[in-house]
Design an enzyme around this catalytic site. Structure first.
Site, PDB file in Angstrom:
ATOM      1  N   ARG A 132      -0.096  31.447 -56.980  1.00  0.00           N
ATOM      2  CA  ARG A 132      -0.225  30.741 -55.688  1.00  0.00           C
ATOM      3  C   ARG A 132       0.537  29.414 -55.677  1.00  0.00           C
ATOM      4  NH1 ARG A 132      -5.440  32.706 -56.533  1.00  0.00           N
ATOM      5  NH2 ARG A 132      -5.894  34.471 -55.165  1.00  0.00           N
ATOM      6  N   LYS A 154      13.099  25.330 -47.951  1.00  0.00           N
ATOM      7  CA  LYS A 154      13.118  26.716 -47.461  1.00  0.00           C
ATOM      8  C   LYS A 154      13.438  27.600 -48.658  1.00  0.00           C
ATOM      9  CE  LYS A 154      14.422  26.295 -42.599  1.00  0.00           C
ATOM     10  NZ  LYS A 154      15.430  26.651 -41.589  1.00  0.00           N
ATOM     11  N   GLU A 196      28.906  22.636 -43.976  1.00  0.00           N
ATOM     12  CA  GLU A 196      27.570  22.076 -43.698  1.00  0.00           C
ATOM     13  C   GLU A 196      27.641  20.543 -43.644  1.00  0.00           C
ATOM     14  OE1 GLU A 196      25.033  23.848 -42.822  1.00  0.00           O
ATOM     15  OE2 GLU A 196      25.183  25.827 -43.765  1.00  0.00           O
ATOM     16  N   LYS A 238      19.638  15.022 -44.240  1.00  0.00           N
ATOM     17  CA  LYS A 238      18.715  16.166 -44.249  1.00  0.00           C
ATOM     18  C   LYS A 238      17.295  15.703 -44.580  1.00  0.00           C
ATOM     19  CE  LYS A 238      17.846  20.886 -45.275  1.00  0.00           C
ATOM     20  NZ  LYS A 238      18.293  22.175 -45.749  1.00  0.00           N
ATOM     21  N   GLU A 248      10.284  23.105 -39.065  1.00  0.00           N
ATOM     22  CA  GLU A 248      11.173  23.467 -37.965  1.00  0.00           C
ATOM     23  C   GLU A 248      10.441  23.758 -36.657  1.00  0.00           C
ATOM     24  OE1 GLU A 248      14.583  25.676 -39.431  1.00  0.00           O
ATOM     25  OE2 GLU A 248      14.856  26.546 -37.457  1.00  0.00           O
ATOM     26  N   ARG A 252      14.118  19.844 -36.620  1.00  0.00           N
ATOM     27  CA  ARG A 252      14.864  20.467 -37.727  1.00  0.00           C
ATOM     28  C   ARG A 252      15.869  21.501 -37.233  1.00  0.00           C
ATOM     29  NH1 ARG A 252      12.643  22.207 -43.767  1.00  0.00           N
ATOM     30  NH2 ARG A 252      14.611  23.078 -44.476  1.00  0.00           N
ATOM     31  N   ASN A 256      20.702  23.716 -37.133  1.00  0.00           N
ATOM     32  CA  ASN A 256      21.272  25.030 -36.811  1.00  0.00           C
ATOM     33  C   ASN A 256      22.523  24.919 -35.944  1.00  0.00           C
ATOM     34  OD1 ASN A 256      19.253  26.271 -38.224  1.00  0.00           O
ATOM     35  ND2 ASN A 256      17.916  26.515 -36.445  1.00  0.00           N
ATOM     36  N   HIS A 259      25.033  27.662 -35.910  1.00  0.00           N
ATOM     37  CA  HIS A 259      24.429  28.826 -36.556  1.00  0.00           C
ATOM     38  C   HIS A 259      24.172  29.998 -35.604  1.00  0.00           C
ATOM     39  CE1 HIS A 259      24.137  26.087 -39.872  1.00  0.00           C
ATOM     40  NE2 HIS A 259      23.477  26.932 -40.626  1.00  0.00           N
ATOM     41  N   HIS A 263      25.517  33.012 -37.352  1.00  0.00           N
ATOM     42  CA  HIS A 263      24.679  34.097 -37.868  1.00  0.00           C
ATOM     43  C   HIS A 263      25.124  35.443 -37.311  1.00  0.00           C
ATOM     44  CE1 HIS A 263      21.019  31.474 -39.174  1.00  0.00           C
ATOM     45  NE2 HIS A 263      21.909  31.616 -40.126  1.00  0.00           N
ATOM     46  N   HIS A 276      28.960  32.041 -45.424  1.00  0.00           N
ATOM     47  CA  HIS A 276      28.083  31.373 -44.456  1.00  0.00           C
ATOM     48  C   HIS A 276      28.759  30.136 -43.830  1.00  0.00           C
ATOM     49  CE1 HIS A 276      24.389  29.827 -42.705  1.00  0.00           C
ATOM     50  NE2 HIS A 276      24.581  28.679 -43.339  1.00  0.00           N
TER      51      HIS A 276
END
Ligand SMILES: NC(=O)c1ccc[n+]([C@@H]2O[C@H](COP(=O)([O-])OP(=O)(O)OC[C@H]3O[C@@H](n4cnc5c(N)ncnc54)[C@H](O)[C@@H]3O)[C@@H](O)[C@H]2O)c1
Length: 373
Positions: A132, A154, A196, A238, A248, A252, A256, A259, A263, A276
């Protein structure tokens, strides 16, 4: 340079330090690194599992073993996974769990994620799920991981139906960014991470964007001073965003920028061929052109974003899929409704705005603007 991410959580103290310097891993014992490790509360006398990839182990495996010994650790095991996105899978996650069980790691022990974003994501998720949640630290080795994936918590793996579909927000205890490790990174990977970096300047920091316009060639020729500066600034930006909005819920999603189309491009290429950063570079030019179309920003803003991306050697042209294919790919995104998508747009360099746009409008715009270069 030390940056601290303080997450304002009601129950846990999830803050952590990010140390950025050259020689953290390969330069011998250093008091500042010792201080970061100690304030992270890591038990260096306990068991440690280093998770890394084949290429990185070949280059830095010995350096990391010496690093651990320098700081008093001797009970560590190194697990080497294959390079590449396909490692972010249930199979390799399960292999990491097996190794943790075999080695009998306890809650007070920790994992070190040594590698690019692939390793950081899967090793972080293994840390989030074993017992956990056990401690982990990020030791990123690509520019993309330095400026983006190692900070913010993330973690996750891919599902055959889509990227990053399984995961958790789970913060590391520390991030150690050794800028010297970038010297072995190939140029395309360096440029990929640079996309980025451009993103942070384009929507959040005009001064930083101006620095990138004049300094991109230095960065892309592996100048350590310039790399250290852009990594510090990117992590600082960041960290501020994540501090405000860890999960997010709002702010946040500014990260993106580029993106939505990016994506879609990655999906249409099946996560092969294009990287990416390259996909979001095209996405940023597209988002800037859309911003201009609806009267949000000037042609000059679009031009500056497009020029920096192009000058850095990143692509700007939308690949040759049909506008309908792009719309369908965007509709797969979890955050869209049937008719609209929330876009991150640019008002001026360093200033963003969120706007819901109709897919019909985007379709028309794609039809008009196949070539943005
Ligand atoms: N968690 C997040 O917030 C977040 C953000 C952005 C991207 N990501 C994820 O990051 C992943 C991409 O990460 P990436 O671009 O770092 O790719 P990557 O991890 O696949 O690394 C790219 C390649 O570079 C090699 N490499 C790594 N360090 C090296 C070094 N110092 N010298 C030489 N070679 C080296 C790796 O072995 C690999 O072959 C994707 O899975 C993406 O989903 C996560």
């Amino acid at each position: 340079m030390k940056i601290r991410v303080d997450l304002n959580l009601a129950v846990n103290d999830n803050g952590y330090g990010i140390l950025i310097d050259s020689g953290i891993i390969s330069g011998g014992y250093n008091k500042e690194t010792a201080a970061v490790l100690s304030s992270a509360g890591l038990n260096l006398k306990g068991k440690i599992l280093v998770v890394t990839s084949k290429t990185v182990e070949g280059l830095y495996g010995n350096a990391v073993s010496s690093f651990l010994k320098n700081y008093g650790a001797d009970d560590f095991d190194v697990m080497v996974l294959p390079d590449g996105e396909s490692t972010k899978s249930l199979k390799y996650l399960s292999d990491i769990h097996d190794r943790l069980v075999e080695n009998r790691l306890e809650r007070s022990d920790f994992i070190i994620a040594l590698g690019g974003g692939v390793i950081g994501d899967i090793a972080g998720f293994a840390a989030a799920t074993y017992l956990r949640g056990i401690n982990f630290i990020q030791v990123p080795t690509t520019l993309l991981a330095d400026v983006d994936s190692s900070v913010g918590g993330k973690t996750g793996i891919d599902h055959p139906e889509g990227k990053n579909l399984i995961g958790a927000f789970y913060q590391p205890k520390a991030v150690l960014i050794d800028v010297g490790l970038l010297k072995t990174l190939d140029k395309r990977e360096l440029t990929n991470g640079f996309a980025e970096v451009i993103k942070y300047g384009a929507v959040l920091d005009a001064g930083f964007f101006a620095y990138l316009e004049s300094g991109y060639a230095k960065v892309l020729s592996y100048d350590e001073g310039a790399l250290t500066y852009i990594i510090e600034r990117s992590c600082g930006i960041k960290a501020e965003v994540v501090r405000e909005d860890e999960k997010e819920a709002g702010l946040r999603s500014v990260l993106n920028f580029g993106h939505s189309l990016g994506h879609a491009i990655e999906t249409l290429y099946n996560y092969e061929i294009i990287k990416h950063g390259e996909a979001i570079a095209i996405g940023m030019v597209f988002a800037a052109a859309l911003s201009k179309k609806i009267g949000l920003c000037s042609e000059e803003t679009v031009k500056r974003i497009r020029n920096l991306i192009k000058n850095s050697g990143l692509p700007t042209d939308i690949p040759d899929f049909t506008p309908e294919q792009y719309i369908n790919a965007m509709k797969l995104d979890k955050k869209v409704s049937e008719k609209q998508i929330k876009f991150v747009l640019v008002k001026d360099i360093g200033k963003y705005e969120f706007k819901k746009l109709d897919f019909d409008f985007i379709l028309g715009f794609l039809n008009e603007n196949r070539k943005l270069a």
